[in-house]
Design a protein around this motif. Structure first.
Motif, short mmCIF file in Angstrom:
data_model
loop_
_atom_site.label_atom_id
_atom_site.label_comp_id
_atom_site.label_asym_id
_atom_site.label_seq_id
_atom_site.Cartn_x
_atom_site.Cartn_y
_atom_site.Cartn_z
N TYR A 138 41.03 22.63 34.10
CA TYR A 138 40.02 23.39 34.82
C TYR A 138 40.50 24.84 34.94
CZ TYR A 138 37.80 19.02 36.32
OH TYR A 138 37.16 17.80 36.35
N PRO A 139 39.65 25.82 34.64
CA PRO A 139 40.10 27.21 34.68
C PRO A 139 40.70 27.65 36.01
CG PRO A 139 38.02 27.05 33.52
CD PRO A 139 38.28 25.69 34.11
N ASN A 140 40.31 27.02 37.12
CA ASN A 140 40.82 27.47 38.42
C ASN A 140 42.05 26.70 38.89
OD1 ASN A 140 39.48 25.06 38.86
ND2 ASN A 140 38.23 25.79 40.56
N GLU A 141 42.69 25.95 38.00
CA GLU A 141 43.91 25.26 38.38
C GLU A 141 45.04 26.29 38.54
OE1 GLU A 141 44.48 21.09 37.02
OE2 GLU A 141 43.23 21.74 35.34
N ASP A 189 36.26 31.04 40.63
CA ASP A 189 37.49 31.25 41.38
C ASP A 189 38.40 32.26 40.69
OD1 ASP A 189 36.92 29.46 43.44
OD2 ASP A 189 37.79 27.76 42.39
N VAL A 190 38.45 32.21 39.37
CA VAL A 190 39.28 33.14 38.61
C VAL A 190 38.76 34.57 38.80
CG1 VAL A 190 40.25 33.69 36.35
CG2 VAL A 190 39.73 31.31 36.93
N ASP A 196 39.68 42.61 39.08
CA ASP A 196 39.71 43.80 38.24
C ASP A 196 39.91 43.48 36.76
OD1 ASP A 196 39.48 45.51 40.52
OD2 ASP A 196 41.61 45.17 40.94
N THR A 197 39.93 42.20 36.43
CA THR A 197 40.11 41.76 35.05
C THR A 197 38.78 41.37 34.45
OG1 THR A 197 42.35 40.96 35.49
CG2 THR A 197 41.25 40.08 33.55
N VAL A 222 32.34 39.78 35.47
CA VAL A 222 32.03 38.65 34.58
C VAL A 222 30.86 38.98 33.66
CG1 VAL A 222 31.31 36.23 34.47
CG2 VAL A 222 32.94 36.97 36.22
N TYR A 223 31.05 38.69 32.37
CA TYR A 223 30.06 38.92 31.32
C TYR A 223 29.76 37.59 30.62
CZ TYR A 223 31.46 43.80 31.94
OH TYR A 223 31.74 45.04 32.46
N ILE A 224 28.76 37.59 29.75
CA ILE A 224 28.41 36.40 28.98
C ILE A 224 28.28 36.77 27.52
CG2 ILE A 224 26.65 34.65 28.53
CD1 ILE A 224 25.89 34.75 31.49
#
Length: 292
Positions: A138-141, A189-190, A196-197, A222-224
Motif C-alpha cells: 500500500y502506498p501509505n505504508e 496520505d503520501v 511539496d513533492t 497531485v496530478y493524473i
C-alpha cells in the motif's frame, strides 16, 4: 537537450520493458503474452518488444517527448528489473526526446533510498515509478517512507500506478497480483505527508476513478496521467473533470508499448475535450511539472 517548443506532445507514461543482464527470466514470456492479449498489442505477443533506443527513434519521428522507466517488481514477480542506470544512460544519449524516470521497490529500504539519491545526482533521473500491485504494498505504508523522503529531498517526482492492471489479467491467480493495493485513496496520505513533492496518479484509476479525481482535486501536488486506456473508454466523469477543474492537472500518457501514442492520440481527437484544454493535456501541463 530536449526542446519542448519543438514537440507536439509529451507522453508521461512509457515503459522500458526488457530485463537486464541476459535473456528473459522463466515466465516472463507468458507474462508479456498475457499483457499483449489484454491490450491487443501484437508486439508483446510476438516477443518483439521495443528497446529503449527503438522507443527513442519511434517518439523522435513523431516529435513526442517521452517519460520512460522500468518497473522494479523483482520481489513479487521474480523477474529481474531492467537496470535503472542503463535506462538513464540510454535516455541521456537521446536527451532530445527521452526523460528518464527510475523504479525502486520500497522494500529495499535504506539501500533503495541511497540508490534514489544517486540516480538523481549522477544520472539525471527526474522521477520514480511505483506499481503498488506489482510491488505488493500500500502506498501509505510507513516502511516505504525512507524512499519517499529521499525522492522528496532530491526534488524528484513520484508516479504511482492506480486502478486495474493488465499485469496478470486472465492468468491463473492473476499471476499473484493483488488489485487492492492500487486504490488511489492510499496515495492521499503520501500527498499529505509530502506536500511539496509532485505526485502523479497513473491511469483513470478504474474502478476507483472518482477516488483518483478526489485526491487530485483536493491535494495541490497531485496530478493524473491519462495512460493505460484508449480515450474512447474514459468514464464520463473523468472527461468532465479533465475539461474543467482538473484541466491543469491532466497529463497525456500512452502506456507504450502496450498502447501506442498513435492509437491514443487518434482516439483523443474524437474525445469531447475543449480546444483550449487540449494543449494543456498534450504538453503544457507536463512541461510545467517537469520544469522544461
Amino acid at each position: 537537450m530536449l526542446n519542448a517548443d519543438d514537440l507536439i506532445a509529451i507522453d508521461f507514461h512509457t515503459h522500458a520493458e526488457e530485463p537486464c543482464c541476459g535473456p528473459r527470466d522463466d515466465g516472463y514470456d507468458d507474462f508479456q503474452a498475457g499483457m499483449a492479449k489484454y491490450f491487443k498489442n501484437p508486439a508483446g505477443a510476438s516477443g518483439m518488444l521495443p528497446s529503449v533506443q527503438q522507443t527513442a527513434e519511434y517518439f523522435r519521428e513523431r516529435r513526442i517527448g517521452a517519460v520512460i522507466f522500468p518497473v522494479d517488481a523483482e520481489r513479487e514477480t521474480g523477474f529481474r528489473r531492467y537496470s535503472n542506470e542503463e535506462v538513464a544512460q540510454i535516455a541521456a544519449e537521446n536527451d532530445d526526446i527521452l526523460i528518464p524516470f527510475a523504479s525502486i521497490d520500497p522494500a529495499k529500504g535504506k539501500a533503495g533510498a541511497r540508490e534514489a539519491r544517486r540516480l538523481v545526482k549522477e544520472f539525471g533521473v527526474k522521477g520514480f515509478k511505483f506499481h503498488p500491485t506489482m510491488q505488493g504494498f500500500y502506498p501509505n505504508e510507513r516502511w516505504a517512507y525512507p524512499l519517499y523522503e529521499a525522492i522528496a529531498d532530491e526534488g524528484a517526482i513520484m508516479l504511482f500506478h492506480t486502478g486495474q492492471t493488465g499485469v496478470g489479467s486472465g492468468m491463473r491467480g492473476g499471476m499473484g497480483m493483488r488489485l487492492k493495493y492500487s486504490n488511489p485513496v492510499h496515495v492521499d496520505d503520501v500527498a499529505v505527508d509530502f506536500p511539496d513533492t509532485p505526485i502523479v496518479l497513473a491511469h483513470p484509476s478504474f474502478p476507483w476513478t472518482e477516488e483518483g479525481l478526489m485526491v487530485a482535486q483536493h491535494k495541490p501536488n497531485v496530478y493524473i496521467d491519462m495512460s493505460g486506456w484508449s480515450p474512447k473508454y474514459f468514464p464520463k466523469i473523468f472527461v468532465q473533470y479533465a475539461n474543467t477543474i482538473l484541466r491543469k492537472k491532466m497529463l497525456f500518457g500512452s502506456d507504450w508499448p502496450a498502447i501506442t501514442p498513435d492509437r491514443w492520440l487518434k482516439d483523443f481527437e474524437a474525445l469531447d475535450i475543449r480546444e483550449e484544454v487540449r494543449p494543456l493535456i498534450l504538453k503544457d501541463n507536463a512541461r510545467r511539472l517537469l520544469k522544461i
